[in-house]
Design an enzyme around this catalytic site. Structure first.
Site, PDB file in Angstrom:
ATOM      1  N   VAL B  15      23.598  -6.284 -12.715  1.00 12.83           N
ATOM      2  CA  VAL B  15      22.056  -6.377 -11.498  1.00 12.83           C
ATOM      3  C   VAL B  15      22.215  -5.218 -10.811  1.00 12.83           C
ATOM      4  CG1 VAL B  15      21.456  -8.801 -11.916  1.00 12.83           C
ATOM      5  CG2 VAL B  15      22.245  -7.801 -10.066  1.00 12.83           C
ATOM      6  N   CYS B  16      21.302  -4.547 -10.238  1.00 12.23           N
ATOM      7  CA  CYS B  16      20.843  -3.258  -9.250  1.00 12.23           C
ATOM      8  C   CYS B  16      22.102  -4.149  -7.787  1.00 12.23           C
ATOM      9  CB  CYS B  16      18.870  -3.354  -9.269  1.00 12.23           C
ATOM     10  SG  CYS B  16      19.237  -1.866  -7.365  1.00 12.23           S
ATOM     11  N   PRO B  17      22.466  -2.742  -7.387  1.00 10.19           N
ATOM     12  CA  PRO B  17      22.961  -1.399  -7.782  1.00 10.19           C
ATOM     13  C   PRO B  17      23.725  -0.999  -8.269  1.00 10.19           C
ATOM     14  CG  PRO B  17      23.678  -1.832  -5.269  1.00 10.19           C
ATOM     15  CD  PRO B  17      23.207  -3.082  -5.460  1.00 10.19           C
TER      16      PRO B  17
END
Lengths: 131, 187
Positions: B15-17
């Site tokens: 997931v981000c980042p």
């Protein structure tokens, strides 16, 4: 266009930590020069022990499951990545004095400075963010 | 379908980042002009990788989705607009459709992924790196209009064809990035 991103981390919860380090690492991955000024409770985010057990906001503890399920990297992992990518960490000397903390209480590789140290970096940064 | 990529990055489950951070690192091993494919499951990675590529000066080509996995295609430092073009025989974007109707070949020398995400209907795809070994696919009697994104690679390809004895070669300017007509997809 400015190539600097300046971040002030002044809160010490887990959510605060994610806001700070996600933005910082994303900016660094976009080749921005990034500095984070850790002040007051924000110092928890780089404190050797505290960073491993940052609190969730009261009543939001159930989010822990969501963090695990979404495979979100841990804060120490994000801190390590941020440092690897050259994000500069500045600990606020004044707050450290007030809290009775020394540079050794924090992770390696931080700088310690006062407000002017940060202002000097932030004067031509865009954006400057406060968490 | 899978499109050709020079380097592949598996960022599935992250997931981000993280997809951006991994992409940044993977890009170090990609040569200029080559294509990086990023596989990700993070839905936010579509907007993020596009913005990241734009900010870094890379060319975001496009994304596909298959069985819940996103495949993003980015060409390293794709911004070669403004480089010097040496091939004298040029033709404008607007003219080639009409000219090709009379038996000319529109030769697209961009990478396969770039072609897949948008090309002129009826054009022939031969990426510039494959041109030398695929010369027999081209009819020497026909006019050949060589096109790429900005006219730089097509300039190089046109010179190469000319060296190989092709007489009726044109470099199309300014190229696909300024194409005003419809483009076809092959994805």
């Amino acid at each position: 266009m400015s190539n600097k991103v300046a971040i002030i981390a002044s809160n010490g919860g887990l959510f605060d930590a994610y806001k700070v380090f996600n933005i910082a690492t994303a900016a660094a991955a976009t080749e921005k020069e990034v500095a984070i000024f850790f002040t007051f409770e924000g110092l928890n985010l780089i404190h050797k022990q505290a960073m491993h057990q940052l609190p969730m906001p009261a009543g939001r503890e159930h989010f822990a499951e969501g963090f695990a399920k979404a495979n979100v990297p841990s804060i120490p992992q994000l801190v390590e990545m941020a440092q690897e990518m050259g994000v500069k960490f500045i600990g606020c000397q004044m707050t450290m004095d007030v809290m009775g903390l020394a540079k050794e209480d924090f992770i390696d590789g931080i700088e310690v400075g006062g407000a002017v140290t940060f202002l000097e970096f932030a004067k031509d940064a865009a954006p400057t963010l406060t968490f | 379908m899978t499109l050709k990529a020079d380097v592949k990055l598996d960022a599935k489950g992250l997931v981000c980042p993280m997809p951006i951070i991994k992409t940044k690192k993977a890009m170090i091993d990609v040569n200029e002009g080559q294509i990086l494919e990023v596989q990700a499951t993070d839905k936010g990675s579509i907007a993020d990788l596009k913005a990241w590529a734009e900010s870094m000066g890379h060319q975001y080509i496009g994304s596909t989705e298959e069985d819940g996995v996103l495949h993003h295609y980015i060409r390293k430092s794709g911004d070669d607009i403004g480089l010097e073009k040496n091939f004298k025989n040029t033709i404008a974007n607007e003219e080639i459709i009409d000219r090709a109707v009379n038996g000319g070949i529109i030769l697209d020398v961009r990478e396969e992924a770039e072609y897949a995400f948008g090309h002129i209907a009826g054009s022939l795809s031969i990426p510039i790196g494959e041109l030398e070994e695929r010369l027999e696919e081209l009819d020497r009697e026909k006019e050949i209009y060589v096109i790429c994104r900005t006219g730089t690679r097509s300039d190089l390809a046109a010179r190469k064809l000319s060296e190989k004895g092709f007489k009726k070669v044109f470099n199309v300017l300014p190229g696909i990035s300024y194409w005003h007509g419809d483009l076809s997809k092959k994805i």
